[in-house]
Design a protein around this motif. Structure first.
Motif, PDB file in Angstrom:
ATOM      1  N   VAL A  10       0.857  -1.142   0.101  1.00 46.10           N
ATOM      2  CA  VAL A  10       0.220   0.215   0.054  1.00 46.10           C
ATOM      3  C   VAL A  10       0.916   1.144  -0.016  1.00 46.10           C
ATOM      4  O   VAL A  10       1.746   1.170   0.569  1.00 46.10           O
ATOM      5  CB  VAL A  10      -0.868  -0.046   1.266  1.00 46.10           C
TER       6      VAL A  10
ATOM      7  N   ASP B 264      -4.222   3.748  -7.673  1.00 46.21           N
ATOM      8  CA  ASP B 264      -5.273   3.722  -6.512  1.00 46.21           C
ATOM      9  C   ASP B 264      -4.689   3.241  -5.186  1.00 46.21           C
ATOM     10  O   ASP B 264      -5.121   2.394  -4.341  1.00 46.21           O
ATOM     11  CB  ASP B 264      -6.499   3.069  -6.913  1.00 46.21           C
ATOM     12  N   ASP B 265      -3.413   3.463  -4.887  1.00 48.71           N
ATOM     13  CA  ASP B 265      -2.738   3.272  -3.633  1.00 48.71           C
ATOM     14  C   ASP B 265      -2.270   1.904  -3.597  1.00 48.71           C
ATOM     15  O   ASP B 265      -1.788   1.570  -2.458  1.00 48.71           O
ATOM     16  CB  ASP B 265      -3.581   3.677  -2.342  1.00 48.71           C
TER      17      ASP B 265
ATOM     18  N   LYS C  91      -2.807  10.684   3.102  1.00 48.32           N
ATOM     19  CA  LYS C  91      -3.695  10.178   3.938  1.00 48.32           C
ATOM     20  C   LYS C  91      -3.772   8.825   3.561  1.00 48.32           C
ATOM     21  O   LYS C  91      -3.981   7.996   2.598  1.00 48.32           O
ATOM     22  CB  LYS C  91      -5.163  10.796   3.447  1.00 48.32           C
ATOM     23  N   GLN C  92      -3.336   8.124   4.528  1.00 48.20           N
ATOM     24  CA  GLN C  92      -3.332   6.618   4.303  1.00 48.20           C
ATOM     25  C   GLN C  92      -4.873   5.895   3.971  1.00 48.20           C
ATOM     26  O   GLN C  92      -5.629   5.949   4.648  1.00 48.20           O
ATOM     27  CB  GLN C  92      -2.601   5.880   5.675  1.00 48.20           C
ATOM     28  N   PRO C  93      -4.870   4.819   3.101  1.00 49.88           N
ATOM     29  CA  PRO C  93      -6.226   4.303   2.645  1.00 49.88           C
ATOM     30  C   PRO C  93      -6.171   3.144   3.968  1.00 49.88           C
ATOM     31  O   PRO C  93      -5.476   2.723   4.361  1.00 49.88           O
ATOM     32  CB  PRO C  93      -5.637   3.608   1.657  1.00 49.88           C
ATOM     33  N   ASP C  94      -7.749   2.905   3.929  1.00 46.77           N
ATOM     34  CA  ASP C  94      -8.295   1.844   4.899  1.00 46.77           C
ATOM     35  C   ASP C  94      -7.860   0.601   4.340  1.00 46.77           C
ATOM     36  O   ASP C  94      -8.772  -0.028   4.102  1.00 46.77           O
ATOM     37  CB  ASP C  94      -9.655   2.078   5.274  1.00 46.77           C
TER      38      ASP C  94
ATOM     39  N   SER D 212      -4.088   6.573 -10.900  1.00 48.66           N
ATOM     40  CA  SER D 212      -5.452   6.246 -10.571  1.00 48.66           C
ATOM     41  C   SER D 212      -6.050   6.059 -11.654  1.00 48.66           C
ATOM     42  O   SER D 212      -5.886   6.231 -12.910  1.00 48.66           O
ATOM     43  CB  SER D 212      -6.289   7.269  -9.670  1.00 48.66           C
TER      44      SER D 212
END
Length: 906
Positions: A216, A342-343, A222-225, A384
């Motif tokens: 990731v 997309d991360d 902002k770190q993705p969930d 992305s």
């Protein structure tokens, strides 16, 4: 063969039409086959458990070897897919799923004969034909036998394995767990017993770590969930291999000395922050050499980009030696320029075997100009699906599809790296020349000068001792003779002879003083023993001379006929004449030396005047065209600048040296002191190397501590909610945390790279300290205050790095506060500086320079480790700690320590 081909095509068709694993859970288009092939590559049997926030639990159990048999119809293979409501239902459901898998093989001939057209008969015939084929190829055990052997036992998964999944343990409400059974060779290296330094084993482990580390985007603000971890199970034990938090993240990137961080727009123009040699150069822009295509099918689209690195050589870097060594280790684990879509990482970009942006290729042409090294960069390209629709993954997720958009992306990044290397980082860039070459030249010149002085001192000392040792021996012999003569004169009371002896002694004493040992280097090498012998010889002669002078003085007092006042006047005049004679000789020698120096420098200056003319002569003789004129003039000016810069440095050094002499500074003594200090530092370094043996033990403890800490925390956190709410559980958890924090404090560099940074506020620090020292504050009547300004600050780092520093500072303050009545400690933040202040007696000015030295302490029974470790610990993240000086804020009159946090927000 036609039938075989049709079956393969039929099977592929059927796979392609199944777009959903479970109702309401769509897979990414065109990715199911890739995922299956990837899972089959890791292990022959896979169990997948999944749970969304809204849906029931779902599970699928697959033995991929079933699909290796080309003689089976896809519709005859049964794959169990089940749903259930509670996590506790998994084990019972797994037994039924295993039974379904077993229906795909192990069929007897009798069962097949009962219904020749049935699924059972087709499976029997398919496995028989496949086994016959494998035996004909001398493969060994057949696939059918391998499958039967595995499934003849219960599925090797127990509740303890499921308990590692946070969803099963009730610690999360959604997630996916992937269990790989009977792992293939490469993956099995992790759990198979054997030597850890085996090359094959190390290569397999490194490949897995490289593949899954940074899966990731670690540089996203902002770190993705999205989180993950990889666990190994050894019998009853388990160990974490890695997790999503084991990365070199954005905060670490921004602490590097060279950083580019910004975005490309749709036209390919870049705008972002640039840091070079630790200096923030602000926002810089880049325009590509050519315009990008605007055709919808070829357009790249906007994307984010960041990259950071550090100098290749310790002599060039602005990082400390400890930071430099730490970064080299981090680069081995996390180095590379990856691509994220997309991360999520697009493989294999960023791995050592996939240099998509040709960084190393450019270095082979000219390492200095190319500057960036693939194995020492950290960074990513972030694209992305919505902003970059033409940048598509390949079918196996192994890179981007080769098209014009992909090529333009590659072109943009390469063009930016080349341009910024020339402007800010690489050989010939103004920044490098300004910040690096001058510093290197100064350091090199200083080292060479020190070495010359040291060599010269040793040579002069050797010559001095060789020349004067016979003179000292002769002086000692003469002193013995004069003592005997003086005894005879005293007995015979010959006054005139006493005066003659006294005069000879003064001359002999002056000769002896010329043999006095000069200031010597700290490191005498092979002159250590000869120098000590010479020093002792001179000392003995001086003592004998002093005794003889005393005896002469007594003799003059006993038998002298002159008035005592006249004797004193005569002695003063004789000594004055001796000093005047010495000064006359010294002045004559100085004038001669100075005249010689002046003549030498005049000759040197005359020769230096010709240097530029000689350097420019080729340009005068050559023919210059109109088109090349500007280039030639630039080269001439550049040559002048180089020569002038060298000469300015050369002559400025002479002028400064003369200024020092004019000011009365003893240059030889100063250089000797510097050399002594350097030698002392070398000795201290040896001592630190000895202390490093203790560090090795701490390193080993730290290595084990990290894995044990993870296991203890995980299992404590998995306890039922009612247990975790008890006071006993909280005390146990806090005690474990305190223990690991204290051990981690002893190994800050070892542990620092293993945990995620998080935002730390002044209010959290103050609250932690209030709770930690609550009893001591009360029992020792200490007032503790954290101002609003301090509580409002925030910055990003590891709590295990920051909290121990404040604990150590407060511990020191509380020790010294016991000697005063007014006992106060204040945490404040002023002018960008955090201050830890107390109302004690403060630090003695003579001790300020040594406060952060290893083993320095003024505390009774102190060890002198705390402040040293605090500085090293903070320096790992480019924070700085020092004692308040000059205009620094001082909330209280006692000790005041200043901490300047990197990236602090007030």
């Amino acid at each position: 063969m036609a039938r075989y081909r049709n079956r393969i095509e039929d099977r592929r068709h059927r796979r392609g039409t199944n777009r959903y694993l479970w109702p309401g859970r769509p897979s990414s288009s065109g990715r199911k086959g890739d995922s299956r092939l990837s899972a089959a590559f890791l292990a022959p049997v896979t169990l997948v458990l999944s749970k969304t926030v809204r849906d029931r639990f779902a599970a699928v159990l697959v033995d991929w070897r079933l699909f290796e048999n080309p003689f089976l119809l896809i519709e005859d293979i049964r794959i169990p897919i089940v749903e259930f409501d509670r996590a506790s239902d998994i084990e019972s459901a797994l037994k039924g799923m295993a039974d379904i898998i077993r229906t795909n093989f192990g069929i007897t001939a009798a069962e097949a004969k009962r219904d020749p057209d049935s699924r059972v008969a087709r499976l029997y015939a398919g496995w028989r034909r496949f086994s016959e084929y494998e035996h004909s190829q001398n493969i060994g055990a057949s696939t059918h036998d391998d499958i039967r052997a595995f499934w003849s036992q219960p599925v090797p998964i127990e509740s303890r394995h499921f308990a590692e999944w946070p969803v099963y343990s009730g610690l999360a409400n959604h997630g996916t767990a992937l269990y790989l059974l009977d792992a293939h060779h490469d993956l099995a290296q992790w759990v198979r017993p054997g030597p850890k330094d085996d090359d094959e084993r190390k290569e397999s482990e490194e490949l897995l770590l490289r593949t899954l580390s940074g899966f990731v985007d670690p540089y996203a603000r902002k770190q993705p969930d999205f989180s993950y971890e990889v666990l190994l199970h050894f019998g009853e034990r388990s160990r974490r291999v890695l997790a999503s938090g084991d990365v070199f993240g954005y905060d670490e990137l921004m602490s590097l000395e060279h950083v580019i961080d910004g975005k490309f727009d749709a036209r390919g123009r870049f705008k972002g922050k640039v840091i070079a040699f630790g200096k923030d150069l602000g926002i810089q822009e880049f325009v590509p050499r050519r315009p990008l295509p605007q055709n919808r099918r070829d357009v790249v689209g906007p994307f984010a980009f960041c990259i950071g690195t550090f100098e290749q050589l310790l002599t060039n870097t602005t990082h400390t030696e400890q930071q430099f060594d730490h970064l080299k280790l981090q680069a081995e684990k996390f180095g590379g320029l990856a691509v994220y879509r997309d991360d999520l990482r697009v493989m294999p970009y960023g791995r050592p075997d996939s240099d998509f942006f040709k960084i190393e290729e450019r270095r082979t042409h000219h390492a200095g100009r190319a500057f960036f090294s693939f194995r020492r960069v950290f960074g990513r390209v972030s694209i992305s699906r919505t902003a970059n629709p033409q940048l598509k993954d390949k079918a196996g997720r192994e890179g981007l599809v080769v098209n014009r958009a992909r090529n333009e992306l590659q072109f943009l990044v390469i063009d930016l790296l080349v341009d910024f290397a020339a402007r800010f980082f690489g050989t010939g860039s103004p920044i490098r020349e300004e910040y690096l070459e001058e510093a290197q030249a100064r350091a090199k010149a200083a080292r060479e000068t020190t070495q010359k002085v040291r060599t010269s001192q040793l040579a002069e000392l050797r010559k001095f001792m060789k020349t004067n040792e016979p003179a000292i021996a002769a002086a000692r012999t003469r002193i013995v003779q004069l003592k005997s003569k003086l005894s005879d004169v005293v007995r015979s009371k010959k006054t005139d002879e006493v005066a003659v002896i006294s005069s000879e002694i003064r001359n002999l004493n002056r000769q002896l003083q010329d043999c006095k040992p000069p200031a010597t280097p700290r490191k005498l090498a092979n002159l250590e023993t000869p120098f000590r012998q010479y020093r002792d010889l001179f000392g003995a002669a001086s003592d004998e001379m002093a005794d003889l002078r005393d005896e002469v003085a007594k003799a003059e007092a006993q038998i002298g006929r002159d008035d005592p006042g006249d004797v004193v006047k005569a002695r003063v005049k004789a000594n004055s004449d001796a000093i005047a004679s010495f000064l006359d000789e010294s002045t004559k020698a100085f004038v001669a030396k100075f005249d010689q120096l002046r003549n030498e420098w005049r000759e040197t200056a005359a020769a230096d005047k010709q240097r530029f003319a000689e350097a420019a002569e080729p340009y005068l003789k050559g023919k210059t065209s109109q088109t090349a004129l500007a280039s030639v003039l630039g080269l001439i000016d550049q040559r002048r600048s180089e020569i002038e810069s060298e000469l300015r440095s050369k002559y400025a050094a002479l002028v400064k040296a003369l200024d020092r002499l004019k000011e009365g500074i003893d240059l030889e003594e100063a250089l000797s002191v510097i050399d002594d200090d350097r030698a002392e530092l070398e000795d201290r370094l040896k001592e630190i190397y000895q202390v490093a043996q203790l560090g090795i033990a701490v390193e080993i403890i730290g290595h084990e501590l990290e894995s044990l800490d993870v296991e203890v925390r995980r299992n404590l956190e998995k306890m039922p909610a009612d247990v975790r709410s008890t006071r006993s559980w909280k005390h146990a958890f806090e005690a474990h945390s305190a223990l690991t924090e204290k051990l981690r404090f002893l190994a800050p560099m070892r542990i620092a790279g293993y945990r995620n940074r998080e935002t730390i506020t002044g209010a959290e620090i103050a609250g932690y300290l209030e709770e930690f020292f609550k009893r001591r504050f009360e029992s020792e009547d200490i007032s503790f205050e954290a101002t609003k300004a301090f509580r409002a600050i925030s910055f990003s780092d590891l709590r295990s790095r920051i909290y121990p520093v404040f604990i150590n500072l407060l511990n020191n303050s509380m020790y010294w506060l016991q000697f005063v009545k007014d006992r106060r400690i204040v945490l404040d933040f002023r002018n960008g500086k955090a201050v830890v202040s107390d109302s004690g007696q403060g630090v003695d000015p003579d001790d300020v320079g040594r406060l952060f030295q290893l083993f320095f302490t003024r505390r009774a029974k102190g060890r002198g480790l705390g402040l040293f470790l605090s500085r090293v610990n903070l320096a790992a993240a480019r924070h700085h700690i020092r004692y308040a000086t000059g205009e620094d804020p001082r909330p209280l009159k006692g000790a005041n320590f200043i901490i300047e946090f990197q990236g602090v927000n007030a």
